[in-house]
Design an enzyme around this catalytic site. Sequence first.
Site, short mmCIF file in Angstrom:
data_model
loop_
_atom_site.label_atom_id
_atom_site.label_comp_id
_atom_site.label_asym_id
_atom_site.label_seq_id
_atom_site.Cartn_x
_atom_site.Cartn_y
_atom_site.Cartn_z
N ALA A 179 0.67 -0.93 -0.18
CA ALA A 179 0.01 -0.07 0.10
C ALA A 179 0.71 1.76 0.04
O ALA A 179 0.55 2.04 0.06
CB ALA A 179 -0.62 0.31 1.09
N TYR A 203 6.61 -13.87 -13.71
CA TYR A 203 5.67 -12.84 -13.53
C TYR A 203 4.25 -13.88 -13.98
O TYR A 203 3.53 -13.62 -13.31
CB TYR A 203 6.17 -11.67 -13.75
N SER A 249 -3.54 -10.05 -14.20
CA SER A 249 -3.26 -9.39 -14.88
C SER A 249 -3.74 -9.80 -16.33
O SER A 249 -3.77 -11.39 -16.13
CB SER A 249 -0.85 -9.60 -15.17
#
Length: 269
Positions: free
Chosen positions: A11, A163, A140
Amino acid sequence: MNQHTTLVTGATQGLGLGIALDLAARGRTVLLHGRDRTRLDAVAAQMRGAAPEATVRTYLADLDQVHALTAHIRESEPRLDALVNNAVAGGGPDPRVRRFSRQGHELRFAVNHLAPYALARGLLPLLTDSAPARIVNVASMGQEAIDFDDVMLERAYEGLRAYCRSKLALIMATFDLAEELDGTGVTVNALHPAHLMDTSGVRAYGLTPVTTVDEGVRPTVRLLLDPELETTTGRYFDQFTDTRAHEQAYDTEARRRLMVLTRALCGES
């Protein structure tokens, strides 16, 4: 309204910071997770100044320390209405370098898949006690099939490939956890928030951002708060659109193999 409590991982910058600021502006209780005390305290002060009606608390932890983090949150928080698994390891500034977590797992698989799974699993008692509750996994549109003969990419390593595989693993785990929690009042969904947002991770990989962070915040917060989505679970969204993920996410045998591996690597019996 202030009692609605959301934990946002990662965050202190980028999308996570944007989500936290949005929730604070709505007067919510926001739990900020970060790995750097100075940055975490600075973000908390920023949020308290911008939204004094919000309640902000911080949790400092490396995502290698998930078990300690979940225990601390369960002991400290009376309720948890939502979890946003946002913390991410991107392609990295040098995609040729294969990096590892403290446990020796390939870093992107560990941060982008194992840690969110373990965090959600560890917080389930608090989430179910607070139901209706929601888990949102930031995935994603970049997804690549997992090779179960080389899950940690010991051969032909490349950061972006790692990733993309880790984000597909996160989506697959989303679907499995949603099925497991059906009827508990806890929903689990994944989304691609926006394409190439203006974040440090995108720039570090050498890519040119094409969207703002706010474009990713809006669909993520929608999954957290939209009353029309209160019972929607086990779905993958491309921003606001409920759509299909990579085909391997619907392969039940692949999901079973991944879950067996995930539980073993997370130390579950």
